[in-house]
Design an enzyme around this catalytic site. Structure first.
Site, PDB file in Angstrom:
ATOM      1  N   SER A   1     -37.599  54.559  -9.617  1.00 49.35           N
ATOM      2  CA  SER A   1     -36.734  53.390  -9.471  1.00 49.35           C
ATOM      3  C   SER A   1     -35.935  53.528  -8.180  1.00 49.35           C
ATOM      4  CB  SER A   1     -35.779  53.289 -10.668  1.00 49.35           C
ATOM      5  OG  SER A   1     -34.762  52.340 -10.416  1.00 49.35           O
ATOM      6  N   HIS A   2     -35.474  52.399  -7.667  1.00 49.79           N
ATOM      7  CA  HIS A   2     -34.598  52.416  -6.500  1.00 49.79           C
ATOM      8  C   HIS A   2     -33.249  53.046  -6.836  1.00 49.79           C
ATOM      9  CE1 HIS A   2     -37.509  49.542  -5.069  1.00 49.79           C
ATOM     10  NE2 HIS A   2     -36.938  49.537  -3.882  1.00 49.79           N
ATOM     11  N   SER A   3     -32.891  52.990  -8.111  1.00 48.83           N
ATOM     12  CA  SER A   3     -31.554  53.419  -8.524  1.00 48.83           C
ATOM     13  C   SER A   3     -31.617  54.623  -9.443  1.00 48.83           C
ATOM     14  CB  SER A   3     -30.853  52.256  -9.237  1.00 48.83           C
ATOM     15  OG  SER A   3     -29.749  52.716  -9.986  1.00 48.83           O
TER      16      SER A   3
END
Lengths: 266, 227
Positions: free
Chosen positions: A12-14
């Site tokens: 995930s980007h986060s």
């Protein structure tokens, strides 16, 4: 020695999102030691993905039975694909990048992995993860269902059965229904008319069980195709026995499938 | 005629980093219009890391991790550039530019301290093929490909006509900038911009913009007498 389950990697980007999604999915594991590794964010605060981090996570998640990688979007997918290039061949061949929705797919994948499903089984389950939400929120089909035993006017046959046995159309009777339907060259759909839900394909165990038709509900059955008549008759015949549940109850609770089912298929 | 050597590559990367830093706000603004507003930030972070990694490498005696180290060839340097971008850019440009440089490195091979102009052009072609394989973009999708592809085509054609690399890259820069400008009316079919659909029309693509800077940096840096 515990058998190693299929491992899962969350890209995930986060990092915060990945950790929260993993914590959420782990609640459904009840302590089973499924390896779920995150490869998310450039650091705790910076959004982004890093293929090297993904490759490292795959190595950690792998217990020899394969790894299912779930991703959010965009560069998460590109980084996961690049990560495969960074792995050595034997490991690379044990990895599958699964285009399931991240949060829903992770919950389903975790449960599937925890029950010992193989890599492809985990990925297949994850791909179906949106089914329950889609069924719950979808608008029921426009036209009212056909009368019992009548022709629906679309080349379909229809019938209805009452759920008269305790616990309703839960996983075990659902499995009996699904197995029976798959015997026939027919497209069979079920609809819980008491609840007013959307039709579900009678050949999908996940969808039929998710319909959760409980005692007292009425289920409409429609069938189309070359063996529609036979399929419908079989479903209604089995429904009269509660797909095995009524018979078990009738003989005082000891679960035993009715003779018709035993003769049915291997 | 000339060759491309490690010093030339370092000059190229340094010049590209400078251009990215100077254009950082512009790249971010373009990306804010049709993306997630981080292309300038991401590329600046990535290229700063590249310059730092290349600075470190000659100083260390032995191989610095996956770094180039003393005596490293052109392939090793480009591999280091690619891996650094993969690790630090964060957005899609990380895997995309990363793959570009990794494929260039594979094309040039491990050992050579310098390569002829033709080998460098072949490496650019391999890098472009890597971007396509990774991102699956086609001409007209409104991506970095729309600037890179015309540039690589032009460099190849110019070298085939007998130009030297410096001249070929100069003409290649013109082609890259024309390709970048041509993205403005395009309807995005890849990346975050594709979520905007029709609303992406009328905006210059940030990836094509940085790609044009990459070629311009090569044109400025690679002739052997560049400072």
């Amino acid at each position: 020695m515990t058998r190693d389950d299929v491992g899962i990697v969350v890209v995930s980007h986060s990092r915060a999102l990945a950790r929260a999604a993993i914590a959420h999915a782990e609640q459904m594991l009840h302590g089973r030691p499924v390896r779920i590794e995150e490869a998310a964010g450039l650091d705790d605060g910076t959004l982004g993905t890093d293929a090297v981090r993904v490759a490292d996570a795959i190595v950690r998640a792998d217990g020899g039975r394969g790894v299912v990688v779930l991703m959010d979007l965009g560069s998460a997918v590109l980084s996961a694909e690049l990560a495969l290039d960074l792995l050595d061949r034997p490991l690379r061949e044990r990895v599958i990048l699964c285009p399931a929705p991240l949060v829903e797919g992770l919950c389903v994948a975790a449960v599937a992995a925890g029950t010992g499903a193989d890599r492809d089984g985990v990925a297949t389950e994850a791909l179906r993860a949106l089914g329950a939400k889609q069924d719950h929120l979808s608008v029921p089909a426009g036209a009212p269902g056909p009368d019992a035993d009548g022709d629906g006017g679309h080349g379909e046959l229809g019938g209805r059965f009452e759920v008269t046995w305790p616990h309703g159309l839960h996983a075990r009777p659902a499995a009996v229904l699904v197995q029976a339907v798959r015997e026939f060259d027919a497209d069979v759909q079920l609809r819980d008319v008491t609840v007013g839900g959307a039709p579900v394909p009678a050949g999908s165990l996940t969808r039929v069980a998710a319909m959760a038709a409980v005692e007292g509900h009425t289920v409409e059955v429609t069938a189309a195709g070359p063996q529609a008549r036979e399929a419908l008759a079989r479903v209604l015949e089995l429904a009269a026995t509660g797909f095995g549940d009524l018979t078990a109850t009738a003989v005082g609770g000891r679960h035993r499938p009715p003779p018709a089912l035993v003769a049915g298929r291997g | 005629m000339g060759d491309v050597d490690v010093d030339g590559l370092v000059r190229w990367m340094t010049r590209f980093a400078e251009l990215v830093a100077v254009h950082r706000e512009e790249l971010t603004t373009l990306d804010a219009a049709i993306g997630d507003a981080d292309h300038g930030t991401n590329m600046d972070r990535g290229m700063s890391a590249v310059v730092a990694a290349l600075d470190e490498a000659p100083a260390s005696g032995a191989d610095a991790g996956d770094g180039a180290g003393v005596g490293a060839g052109v392939g090793a340097v480009l591999k280091q550039v690619g891996m650094t971008l993969v690790r630090t850019v964060g957005g899609a440009s990380g895997p995309l530019y990363g793959t570009f440089f990794l494929r260039m490195a594979t094309s040039l091979g491990d050992g050579a301290a310098s390569v002829p102009d033709e080998a460098f052009a072949k490496a650019l072609r391999a890098g472009l093929a890597g971007v396509v394989a990774r991102g699956k973009a086609e001409a007209g999708d409104k991506t970095m490909f729309d600037a890179l592809a015309p540039a690589v085509d032009t460099v190849e054609a110019e070298l085939a006509r007998g130009s030297d690399l410096a001249a070929a890259l100069a003409v290649g820069t013109v082609a890259a900038e024309a390709g970048r400008d041509a993205t403005t009316p395009m309807h995005a079919r890849k990346g975050r911009a594709s979520y905007l659909g029709e609303r992406s029309v009328g905006h210059q693509d940030p990836g094509a913009t940085s790609a044009a800077l990459l070629i311009a940096a090569a044109a400025a840096a690679l002739p052997a007498d560049s400072s």
